[in-house]
Design a protein around this motif. Structure first.
Motif, PDB file in Angstrom:
ATOM      1  N   SER A 131       0.653  -0.982  -0.078  1.00 29.02           N
ATOM      2  CA  SER A 131      -0.026   0.397  -0.147  1.00 29.02           C
ATOM      3  C   SER A 131       0.748   1.284   0.136  1.00 29.02           C
ATOM      4  O   SER A 131       1.886   1.508   0.525  1.00 29.02           O
ATOM      5  CB  SER A 131      -0.888   0.062   1.360  1.00 29.02           C
ATOM      6  N   THR A 148      -6.505  -5.700  -7.148  1.00 25.83           N
ATOM      7  CA  THR A 148      -7.046  -4.270  -6.309  1.00 25.83           C
ATOM      8  C   THR A 148      -7.692  -4.149  -5.350  1.00 25.83           C
ATOM      9  O   THR A 148      -8.361  -4.159  -5.605  1.00 25.83           O
ATOM     10  CB  THR A 148      -6.444  -2.718  -6.920  1.00 25.83           C
ATOM     11  N   ALA A 202      -9.356   5.641   4.209  1.00 27.09           N
ATOM     12  CA  ALA A 202      -9.339   3.789   3.833  1.00 27.09           C
ATOM     13  C   ALA A 202      -8.185   3.820   2.569  1.00 27.09           C
ATOM     14  O   ALA A 202      -7.988   5.527   2.693  1.00 27.09           O
ATOM     15  CB  ALA A 202     -10.640   3.706   2.633  1.00 27.09           C
ATOM     16  N   SER A 203      -7.579   3.091   2.043  1.00 26.84           N
ATOM     17  CA  SER A 203      -5.341   2.614   1.933  1.00 26.84           C
ATOM     18  C   SER A 203      -6.213   1.920   0.570  1.00 26.84           C
ATOM     19  O   SER A 203      -6.716   0.605   0.894  1.00 26.84           O
ATOM     20  CB  SER A 203      -4.990   2.532   2.775  1.00 26.84           C
ATOM     21  N   ASP A 204      -5.173   2.147  -0.225  1.00 25.06           N
ATOM     22  CA  ASP A 204      -5.227   1.584  -1.437  1.00 25.06           C
ATOM     23  C   ASP A 204      -4.229   0.226  -1.353  1.00 25.06           C
ATOM     24  O   ASP A 204      -3.499   0.305  -0.799  1.00 25.06           O
ATOM     25  CB  ASP A 204      -5.090   2.171  -2.707  1.00 25.06           C
ATOM     26  N   THR A 205      -4.770  -0.696  -1.915  1.00 21.57           N
ATOM     27  CA  THR A 205      -4.189  -1.887  -1.487  1.00 21.57           C
ATOM     28  C   THR A 205      -3.494  -2.874  -3.059  1.00 21.57           C
ATOM     29  O   THR A 205      -4.875  -2.308  -4.354  1.00 21.57           O
ATOM     30  CB  THR A 205      -4.613  -3.330  -0.448  1.00 21.57           C
ATOM     31  N   SER A 230     -10.809  -6.727   3.522  1.00 27.18           N
ATOM     32  CA  SER A 230     -10.590  -5.966   2.991  1.00 27.18           C
ATOM     33  C   SER A 230     -11.254  -6.388   1.380  1.00 27.18           C
ATOM     34  O   SER A 230     -10.746  -8.040   1.579  1.00 27.18           O
ATOM     35  CB  SER A 230      -8.789  -6.060   3.073  1.00 27.18           C
ATOM     36  N   SER A 233     -10.858  -7.046  -2.769  1.00 25.24           N
ATOM     37  CA  SER A 233      -9.106  -6.831  -3.918  1.00 25.24           C
ATOM     38  C   SER A 233      -9.989  -7.650  -5.192  1.00 25.24           C
ATOM     39  O   SER A 233     -10.445  -8.245  -4.882  1.00 25.24           O
ATOM     40  CB  SER A 233      -7.854  -7.255  -3.669  1.00 25.24           C
ATOM     41  N   THR A 267      -8.962  -2.193  -1.541  1.00 25.00           N
ATOM     42  CA  THR A 267      -8.796  -1.060  -0.298  1.00 25.00           C
ATOM     43  C   THR A 267      -8.572  -1.792   1.030  1.00 25.00           C
ATOM     44  O   THR A 267      -9.472  -2.517   1.346  1.00 25.00           O
ATOM     45  CB  THR A 267      -9.763   0.022  -0.771  1.00 25.00           C
TER      46      THR A 267
END
Length: 197
Positions: A56, A137, A71-74, A117, A119, A139
């Motif tokens: 991330s 991909t 929120a964070s992108d992963t 999470s 994806s 979050t």
């Protein structure tokens, strides 16, 4: 003419000042990456190791008690085993897509909350043989933390929903399969730690 030049110069100075004020309070987001291996139990071929890298680039630098983080992108990159590739070819599959739903334990001040999470695995070509990589991909969800100190995000078990597809894009006769994946024992699962005030 000089008045116009001075006016434009003044406007540039004011714009630069406004930009510096606007960005003064913005902190850079933190990055993290962890290599982890799952054991994924496929219906037709049993348990298969799936080496995975989770990363991330915009995790919170810090958090305030009671205030939700963003929120964070992963990105989740996994290697599909040679046995799984062979089975996909036996099915007649030329591609595969689906989702990965992961448990994300967050520990803060002795308390742990487990978030979810999700994806997305885009349609990915299946090679004739060997291993291949799929990159999903998604979050990490927002977190609301109750205790000052630190918080640690860890990686937990996951579930895959995969749809093998023929060359024309239709699902194979197997349809969509559900594959439970567990973190293999003895690994570091701590992904990221940050301060909470």
């Amino acid at each position: 003419m000089k008045t116009g030049l001075f006016a434009r110069a003044a406007a540039c100075v004011l714009a630069a000042g406004a930009l510096s004020v606007a960005t003064a309070g913005v902190s850079s987001a933190a990055t993290a990456e962890l290599n982890i291996t799952y054991s994924c139990n496929f219906t037709l071929i049993g348990a298969q190791d799936m080496p995975t890298t989770v990363s991330s680039a915009n995790l919170p630098d810090s958090a305030a008690v009671g205030v939700p983080t963003a929120a964070s992108d992963t990105t989740v990159k996994s290697t599909v085993s040679e046995s799984a590739t062979g089975t996909l070819n036996w099915l007649g599959a030329k591609s595969v897509d689906g989702t990965m739903t992961s448990k994300v334990p967050v520990t803060n001040g002795g308390a742990t909350q487990t978030l979810t999470s999700v994806s997305t695995i885009p349609n990915t070509a299946v090679p004739p043989s060997g291993t291949f990589d799929v990159t999903a991909t998604g979050t990490f969800p927002a977190m609301t933390l109750a205790n000052a100190g630190t918080a640690t995000i860890s990686l937990g078990n996951a579930e895959l929903k995969l749809t093998p597809r023929y060359a024309n894009g239709d699902p194979t006769w197997l349809g969509t399969i559900t594959v439970p994946c567990t973190v293999k024992a003895g690994q570091n699962t701590s992904f990221y730690t940050f301060p909470v005030a």
